[in-house]
Design a protein around this motif. Structure first.
Motif, PDB file in Angstrom:
ATOM      1  N   LYS A 174       1.208   5.692   0.320  1.00  0.00           N
ATOM      2  CA  LYS A 174       0.539   6.947   0.479  1.00  0.00           C
ATOM      3  C   LYS A 174       1.716   7.875   0.366  1.00  0.00           C
ATOM      4  N   THR A 210       7.301   8.731   0.159  1.00  0.00           N
ATOM      5  CA  THR A 210       6.061   7.944  -0.085  1.00  0.00           C
ATOM      6  C   THR A 210       6.441   6.912   0.992  1.00  0.00           C
ATOM      7  N   GLU A 216       0.855  -1.206  -0.102  1.00  0.00           N
ATOM      8  CA  GLU A 216      -0.071  -0.023  -0.046  1.00  0.00           C
ATOM      9  C   GLU A 216       0.984   1.131  -0.181  1.00  0.00           C
TER      10      GLU A 216
END
Length: 91
Positions: free
Chosen positions: A5, A11, A3
């Protein structure tokens, strides 16, 4: 599963595995933590999975693997790539 973000210039990558596959403790080890198994142990989260997060410079690429109990090393099937031995992630 990975995942992502996006943060300002960085990041956050979250590495996610099922709660019990494989059984026992698992750590994420890679060039971002000097391959130190104690740096990013996977912890349980509310959805029944376990996860560990790292924050990396944006637009960087890193090698990593998972290390489970019994010196069992394995790769991330959904990695951005593989370099023969390791999984690769693009931040």
């Amino acid at each position: 599963m990975l995942e992502r973000k996006q943060l300002k210039g960085r990041t956050q990558i979250t590495f996610v595995l099922p709660q019990d596959i494989p059984e026992g403790p698992v750590s994420v080890v890679g060039d971002f933590n000097h391959w130190n198994p104690a740096a990013h142990p996977m912890e349980p989260r509310g959805d029944g999975a376990r996860a560990a997060s790292v924050t990396l410079p944006a637009h960087s690429t890193h090698s990593f693997r998972y290390l489970a109990a019994g010196d069992y090393w394995f790769d991330e099937e959904d990695a951005d790539g593989h370099d023969g031995t390791n999984s690769r992630v693009h931040a």
